[in-house]
Write a protein that holds these residues in place. Structure first.
Motif, PDB file in Angstrom:
ATOM      1  N   PHE A  63      32.319  26.960  -7.974  1.00 40.20           N
ATOM      2  CA  PHE A  63      31.517  27.623  -8.996  1.00 40.20           C
ATOM      3  C   PHE A  63      31.689  26.934 -10.343  1.00 40.20           C
ATOM      4  O   PHE A  63      32.775  26.459 -10.683  1.00 40.20           O
ATOM      5  CB  PHE A  63      31.953  29.085  -9.178  1.00 40.20           C
ATOM      6  N   HIS A  64      30.588  26.874 -11.110  1.00 32.73           N
ATOM      7  CA  HIS A  64      30.696  26.633 -12.537  1.00 32.73           C
ATOM      8  C   HIS A  64      31.114  27.947 -13.181  1.00 32.73           C
ATOM      9  O   HIS A  64      30.778  29.032 -12.706  1.00 32.73           O
ATOM     10  CB  HIS A  64      29.345  26.210 -13.127  1.00 32.73           C
ATOM     11  N   ASP A  65      31.840  27.856 -14.282  1.00 35.05           N
ATOM     12  CA  ASP A  65      32.258  29.058 -14.992  1.00 35.05           C
ATOM     13  C   ASP A  65      31.536  29.152 -16.333  1.00 35.05           C
ATOM     14  O   ASP A  65      31.090  28.153 -16.889  1.00 35.05           O
ATOM     15  CB  ASP A  65      33.767  29.035 -15.209  1.00 35.05           C
ATOM     16  N   SER A  66      31.393  30.360 -16.827  1.00 38.96           N
ATOM     17  CA  SER A  66      30.846  30.646 -18.170  1.00 38.96           C
ATOM     18  C   SER A  66      29.456  30.076 -18.385  1.00 38.96           C
ATOM     19  O   SER A  66      29.275  29.144 -19.166  1.00 38.96           O
ATOM     20  CB  SER A  66      31.803  30.147 -19.257  1.00 38.96           C
ATOM     21  N   PRO A  67      28.404  30.624 -17.765  1.00 36.39           N
ATOM     22  CA  PRO A  67      28.456  31.741 -16.826  1.00 36.39           C
ATOM     23  C   PRO A  67      28.767  31.272 -15.408  1.00 36.39           C
ATOM     24  O   PRO A  67      28.560  30.096 -15.065  1.00 36.39           O
ATOM     25  CB  PRO A  67      27.032  32.308 -16.904  1.00 36.39           C
ATOM     26  N   LEU A  68      29.248  32.219 -14.613  1.00 36.13           N
ATOM     27  CA  LEU A  68      29.593  31.907 -13.232  1.00 36.13           C
ATOM     28  C   LEU A  68      28.334  31.628 -12.431  1.00 36.13           C
ATOM     29  O   LEU A  68      27.372  32.385 -12.467  1.00 36.13           O
ATOM     30  CB  LEU A  68      30.337  33.105 -12.612  1.00 36.13           C
ATOM     31  N   ARG A  69      28.337  30.487 -11.689  1.00 44.39           N
ATOM     32  CA  ARG A  69      27.227  30.205 -10.792  1.00 44.39           C
ATOM     33  C   ARG A  69      27.687  29.263  -9.681  1.00 44.39           C
ATOM     34  O   ARG A  69      28.489  28.351  -9.917  1.00 44.39           O
ATOM     35  CB  ARG A  69      26.013  29.635 -11.525  1.00 44.39           C
ATOM     36  N   LEU A  70      27.186  29.513  -8.495  1.00 44.64           N
ATOM     37  CA  LEU A  70      27.552  28.722  -7.332  1.00 44.64           C
ATOM     38  C   LEU A  70      27.047  27.290  -7.498  1.00 44.64           C
ATOM     39  O   LEU A  70      25.894  27.068  -7.855  1.00 44.64           O
ATOM     40  CB  LEU A  70      26.942  29.343  -6.078  1.00 44.64           C
ATOM     41  N   ARG A  71      27.915  26.322  -7.215  1.00 42.57           N
ATOM     42  CA  ARG A  71      27.516  24.914  -7.331  1.00 42.57           C
ATOM     43  C   ARG A  71      27.733  24.130  -6.044  1.00 42.57           C
ATOM     44  O   ARG A  71      27.402  22.943  -5.972  1.00 42.57           O
ATOM     45  CB  ARG A  71      28.264  24.234  -8.474  1.00 42.57           C
ATOM     46  N   GLY A  72      28.286  24.781  -5.009  1.00 38.04           N
ATOM     47  CA  GLY A  72      28.470  24.089  -3.743  1.00 38.04           C
ATOM     48  C   GLY A  72      29.649  24.639  -2.980  1.00 38.04           C
ATOM     49  O   GLY A  72      30.169  25.714  -3.276  1.00 38.04           O
ATOM     50  N   TRP A  73      30.098  23.868  -1.986  1.00 42.61           N
ATOM     51  CA  TRP A  73      31.235  24.302  -1.181  1.00 42.61           C
ATOM     52  C   TRP A  73      31.835  23.122  -0.433  1.00 42.61           C
ATOM     53  O   TRP A  73      31.229  22.060  -0.293  1.00 42.61           O
ATOM     54  CB  TRP A  73      30.834  25.395  -0.192  1.00 42.61           C
ATOM     55  N   ARG A 119      30.449  39.889  -7.051  1.00 39.02           N
ATOM     56  CA  ARG A 119      29.228  40.354  -7.727  1.00 39.02           C
ATOM     57  C   ARG A 119      28.193  39.245  -7.826  1.00 39.02           C
ATOM     58  O   ARG A 119      26.990  39.479  -7.651  1.00 39.02           O
ATOM     59  CB  ARG A 119      29.570  40.902  -9.121  1.00 39.02           C
ATOM     60  N   HIS A 120      28.647  38.040  -8.114  1.00 39.60           N
ATOM     61  CA  HIS A 120      27.712  36.911  -8.234  1.00 39.60           C
ATOM     62  C   HIS A 120      27.029  36.629  -6.900  1.00 39.60           C
ATOM     63  O   HIS A 120      25.801  36.452  -6.848  1.00 39.60           O
ATOM     64  CB  HIS A 120      28.466  35.671  -8.713  1.00 39.60           C
ATOM     65  N   LEU A 121      27.795  36.590  -5.821  1.00 38.39           N
ATOM     66  CA  LEU A 121      27.207  36.319  -4.517  1.00 38.39           C
ATOM     67  C   LEU A 121      26.296  37.462  -4.072  1.00 38.39           C
ATOM     68  O   LEU A 121      25.257  37.222  -3.447  1.00 38.39           O
ATOM     69  CB  LEU A 121      28.307  36.071  -3.483  1.00 38.39           C
ATOM     70  N   ASP A 122      26.683  38.695  -4.378  1.00 40.28           N
ATOM     71  CA  ASP A 122      25.839  39.837  -4.032  1.00 40.28           C
ATOM     72  C   ASP A 122      24.460  39.729  -4.673  1.00 40.28           C
ATOM     73  O   ASP A 122      23.464  40.214  -4.136  1.00 40.28           O
ATOM     74  CB  ASP A 122      26.491  41.152  -4.482  1.00 40.28           C
ATOM     75  N   ALA A 123      24.410  39.102  -5.854  1.00 35.53           N
ATOM     76  CA  ALA A 123      23.147  38.996  -6.588  1.00 35.53           C
ATOM     77  C   ALA A 123      22.249  37.898  -6.030  1.00 35.53           C
ATOM     78  O   ALA A 123      21.078  37.818  -6.403  1.00 35.53           O
ATOM     79  CB  ALA A 123      23.427  38.733  -8.070  1.00 35.53           C
ATOM     80  N   ILE A 124      22.777  37.061  -5.140  1.00 33.19           N
ATOM     81  CA  ILE A 124      21.982  35.980  -4.550  1.00 33.19           C
ATOM     82  C   ILE A 124      21.481  36.427  -3.183  1.00 33.19           C
ATOM     83  O   ILE A 124      22.258  36.558  -2.239  1.00 33.19           O
ATOM     84  CB  ILE A 124      22.808  34.689  -4.387  1.00 33.19           C
ATOM     85  N   SER A 125      20.197  36.666  -3.068  1.00 33.64           N
ATOM     86  CA  SER A 125      19.618  36.982  -1.756  1.00 33.64           C
ATOM     87  C   SER A 125      18.875  35.770  -1.195  1.00 33.64           C
ATOM     88  O   SER A 125      18.967  35.479  -0.003  1.00 33.64           O
ATOM     89  CB  SER A 125      18.664  38.181  -1.857  1.00 33.64           C
ATOM     90  N   GLN A 126      18.142  35.062  -2.042  1.00 31.96           N
ATOM     91  CA  GLN A 126      17.408  33.858  -1.635  1.00 31.96           C
ATOM     92  C   GLN A 126      17.811  32.709  -2.553  1.00 31.96           C
ATOM     93  O   GLN A 126      17.970  32.894  -3.765  1.00 31.96           O
ATOM     94  CB  GLN A 126      15.890  34.068  -1.743  1.00 31.96           C
ATOM     95  N   LEU A 127      17.969  31.537  -1.969  1.00 27.13           N
ATOM     96  CA  LEU A 127      18.333  30.369  -2.766  1.00 27.13           C
ATOM     97  C   LEU A 127      17.667  29.134  -2.171  1.00 27.13           C
ATOM     98  O   LEU A 127      17.657  28.951  -0.951  1.00 27.13           O
ATOM     99  CB  LEU A 127      19.854  30.199  -2.774  1.00 27.13           C
ATOM    100  N   LYS A 128      17.113  28.317  -3.046  1.00 24.83           N
ATOM    101  CA  LYS A 128      16.582  27.010  -2.653  1.00 24.83           C
ATOM    102  C   LYS A 128      17.173  25.982  -3.597  1.00 24.83           C
ATOM    103  O   LYS A 128      17.289  26.220  -4.807  1.00 24.83           O
ATOM    104  CB  LYS A 128      15.058  26.974  -2.727  1.00 24.83           C
ATOM    105  N   ALA A 129      17.569  24.842  -3.054  1.00 25.10           N
ATOM    106  CA  ALA A 129      18.192  23.822  -3.886  1.00 25.10           C
ATOM    107  C   ALA A 129      18.089  22.465  -3.219  1.00 25.10           C
ATOM    108  O   ALA A 129      17.939  22.352  -2.000  1.00 25.10           O
ATOM    109  CB  ALA A 129      19.668  24.160  -4.134  1.00 25.10           C
ATOM    110  N   ARG A 130      18.186  21.437  -4.022  1.00 17.92           N
ATOM    111  CA  ARG A 130      18.466  20.117  -3.499  1.00 17.92           C
ATOM    112  C   ARG A 130      19.972  20.067  -3.233  1.00 17.92           C
ATOM    113  O   ARG A 130      20.758  20.749  -3.896  1.00 17.92           O
ATOM    114  CB  ARG A 130      18.071  19.045  -4.505  1.00 17.92           C
ATOM    115  N   PHE A 131      20.373  19.257  -2.263  1.00 21.59           N
ATOM    116  CA  PHE A 131      21.802  19.151  -2.001  1.00 21.59           C
ATOM    117  C   PHE A 131      22.199  17.694  -1.814  1.00 21.59           C
ATOM    118  O   PHE A 131      21.392  16.842  -1.432  1.00 21.59           O
ATOM    119  CB  PHE A 131      22.215  19.981  -0.774  1.00 21.59           C
TER     120      PHE A 131
END
Length: 213
Positions: free
Chosen positions: A167-177, A48-60
């Motif tokens: 992912f970070h948890d609580s709330p869930l969010r992508l932080r890398g791979w 569900r979290h990934l489905d909600a991400i259509s566009q993303l911009k970030a420093r890496f």
């Protein structure tokens, strides 16, 4: 969701021994993956979290297999299956994924490498809807209350490499791979200053018209 029974993760620090990653106790990270209700619930949250991400911009910040770090700006357009990793100077590197291809350019070596997107773990991340079942197998799951890591391979070609979504948890969010390639070398990408709004980036940003050598 498809699981490889009783797969144990030795931990990210074990996987990248000798690299420039924060130490983590391997004993704490060891856990077996099973098809429990809790596992299923966690993976459904990830979908569900990934489905909600259509566009993303970030420093890496990228950590290479030899421990060297580089930084830059990333644009990810999951709706149109494309990505751009622009590395900060003095790095000569540029990675663009589009048109079902991943193109990697090293201007210092005057060299461009192209490979099919579906032959790299990055292709999984760029799916507009990533389902953790069917042609994707979950081979590792780690949840310690503060972070959630999910390791994926292509069911039919696990030898192509794996991707561990962080992912970070609580709330869930992508932080890398983490990407482990077919040669068992691992690269880590940490995302910083993430924004998921601002509209669709221009097509020119994802041009794969780079010189071939």
């Amino acid at each position: 969701m498809r699981f490889r029974p009783m797969f144990a993760i030795c931990g990210l620090s074990c996987l990248l021994a000798g690299g420039a990653l924060p130490p983590v106790a391997c004993a704490q990270e060891q856990m077996a993956v099973g098809a429990s209700d809790h596992d299923h619930a966690l993976l459904e949250q990830v979908e569900r979290h990934l489905d909600a991400i259509s566009q993303l911009k970030a420093r890496f910040r990228q950590t290479a297999p030899d421990g060297k770090e580089s930084t830059g700006t990333a644009w990810i357009d999951r709706t149109n299956r494309r990505m751009r990793f622009q590395y900060d100077p003095p790095s000569p590197l540029l990675l663009v994924a589009n048109h079902d291809q991943v193109v990697f350019n090293d201007s210092q070596l005057d060299q461009t490498t192209t490979m099919p997107m579906d032959k790299t773990p990055l292709g999984l991340l760029l799916r507009p809807r990533l389902q953790l079942s069917g042609d994707v197998t979950v081979t590792g799951l780690l949840h310690d209350g503060h972070m959630l890591n999910v390791t994926l391979v292509r069911t039919d070609s696990p030898g192509d490499g794996s991707m561990t979504l962080l992912f970070h948890d609580s709330p869930l969010r992508l932080r890398g791979w983490l990407i482990q390639d077919a040669q068992q070398e691992t690269t880590r990408v940490d995302l910083l200053d993430i924004t998921t709004s601002g509209g669709v980036p221009p097509d020119s940003l994802f041009s794969t018209d780079l010189p071939e050598h």
